[in-house]
Design a protein around this motif. Sequence first.
Motif, PDB file in Angstrom:
ATOM      1  N   GLY A  70      80.813 -33.381  27.428  1.00 50.49           N
ATOM      2  CA  GLY A  70      79.979 -32.444  28.170  1.00 50.49           C
ATOM      3  C   GLY A  70      78.495 -32.759  28.106  1.00 50.49           C
ATOM      4  O   GLY A  70      77.701 -32.136  28.825  1.00 50.49           O
ATOM      5  N   GLY A  71      78.122 -33.702  27.276  1.00 50.03           N
ATOM      6  CA  GLY A  71      76.723 -34.066  27.126  1.00 50.03           C
ATOM      7  C   GLY A  71      76.243 -35.025  28.201  1.00 50.03           C
ATOM      8  O   GLY A  71      76.978 -35.366  29.129  1.00 50.03           O
ATOM      9  N   SER A  72      74.990 -35.459  28.065  1.00 47.02           N
ATOM     10  CA  SER A  72      74.355 -36.333  29.051  1.00 47.02           C
ATOM     11  C   SER A  72      73.679 -37.506  28.369  1.00 47.02           C
ATOM     12  O   SER A  72      73.247 -37.411  27.204  1.00 47.02           O
ATOM     13  CB  SER A  72      73.306 -35.557  29.857  1.00 47.02           C
ATOM     14  N   LEU A  73      73.601 -38.594  29.088  1.00 45.18           N
ATOM     15  CA  LEU A  73      72.839 -39.766  28.678  1.00 45.18           C
ATOM     16  C   LEU A  73      72.213 -40.364  29.926  1.00 45.18           C
ATOM     17  O   LEU A  73      72.749 -40.220  31.032  1.00 45.18           O
ATOM     18  CB  LEU A  73      73.732 -40.820  28.024  1.00 45.18           C
ATOM     19  N   LYS A  74      71.087 -41.060  29.726  1.00 45.78           N
ATOM     20  CA  LYS A  74      70.459 -41.760  30.831  1.00 45.78           C
ATOM     21  C   LYS A  74      70.271 -43.210  30.420  1.00 45.78           C
ATOM     22  O   LYS A  74      69.543 -43.507  29.468  1.00 45.78           O
ATOM     23  CB  LYS A  74      69.121 -41.142  31.206  1.00 45.78           C
ATOM     24  N   ARG A 129      79.113 -36.638  38.925  1.00 41.05           N
ATOM     25  CA  ARG A 129      78.623 -36.543  37.546  1.00 41.05           C
ATOM     26  C   ARG A 129      77.513 -37.550  37.243  1.00 41.05           C
ATOM     27  O   ARG A 129      76.630 -37.259  36.433  1.00 41.05           O
ATOM     28  CB  ARG A 129      79.789 -36.767  36.560  1.00 41.05           C
ATOM     29  N   PHE A 130      77.578 -38.716  37.860  1.00 40.71           N
ATOM     30  CA  PHE A 130      76.601 -39.776  37.604  1.00 40.71           C
ATOM     31  C   PHE A 130      75.689 -39.939  38.821  1.00 40.71           C
ATOM     32  O   PHE A 130      76.124 -39.753  39.963  1.00 40.71           O
ATOM     33  CB  PHE A 130      77.304 -41.103  37.346  1.00 40.71           C
ATOM     34  N   MET A 151      73.906 -39.852  33.521  1.00 39.46           N
ATOM     35  CA  MET A 151      75.309 -39.507  33.322  1.00 39.46           C
ATOM     36  C   MET A 151      75.392 -38.104  32.745  1.00 39.46           C
ATOM     37  O   MET A 151      74.895 -37.851  31.647  1.00 39.46           O
ATOM     38  CB  MET A 151      75.956 -40.524  32.364  1.00 39.46           C
ATOM     39  N   ASN A 152      76.002 -37.207  33.488  1.00 35.20           N
ATOM     40  CA  ASN A 152      76.152 -35.813  33.069  1.00 35.20           C
ATOM     41  C   ASN A 152      77.625 -35.481  32.893  1.00 35.20           C
ATOM     42  O   ASN A 152      78.504 -36.157  33.406  1.00 35.20           O
ATOM     43  CB  ASN A 152      75.534 -34.886  34.105  1.00 35.20           C
ATOM     44  N   ASN A 153      77.868 -34.393  32.160  1.00 37.25           N
ATOM     45  CA  ASN A 153      79.234 -33.926  31.933  1.00 37.25           C
ATOM     46  C   ASN A 153      80.140 -35.074  31.477  1.00 37.25           C
ATOM     47  O   ASN A 153      81.216 -35.300  32.034  1.00 37.25           O
ATOM     48  CB  ASN A 153      79.795 -33.274  33.200  1.00 37.25           C
TER      49      ASN A 153
END
Length: 116
Positions: free
Chosen positions: A15-19, A67-68, A83-85
């Motif tokens: 459920g987290g995010s990264l970039k 999501r992305f 990148m989400n969820n």
Amino acid sequence: QVQLVESGGGLVQTGGSLKLACAVSGRTFSRYSMGWFRQAPGMEREFVAGIAWSGGVTNYGDSVKGRFTITRDDAKKTVYLQMNNLKPEDTAVYYCVGGFEEFDDWGQGTQVTVSS
């Protein structure tokens, strides 16, 4: 010599995010399309997202649509992947790619791990 250097990978919970970011050097950035692929252990390499040199056309793999988000900053010669969820099945090494007609240039990859 062209170099594509990825950054931003790491460990995140479901459920987290990264970039992710990918900086390009040694290559004229105009008319240079870019994208991201990923590869999980024991799996084939998978297309994640692409963005045309004009920046106006993007496309995504079915598993990440919605999501992305891929974007590019031509002034910085950098492409990003928001990148989400995130899900455990998103765990993979993510590779930045670039090219004029095809994706001929590849980065070394950055690990993304999503814990359940």
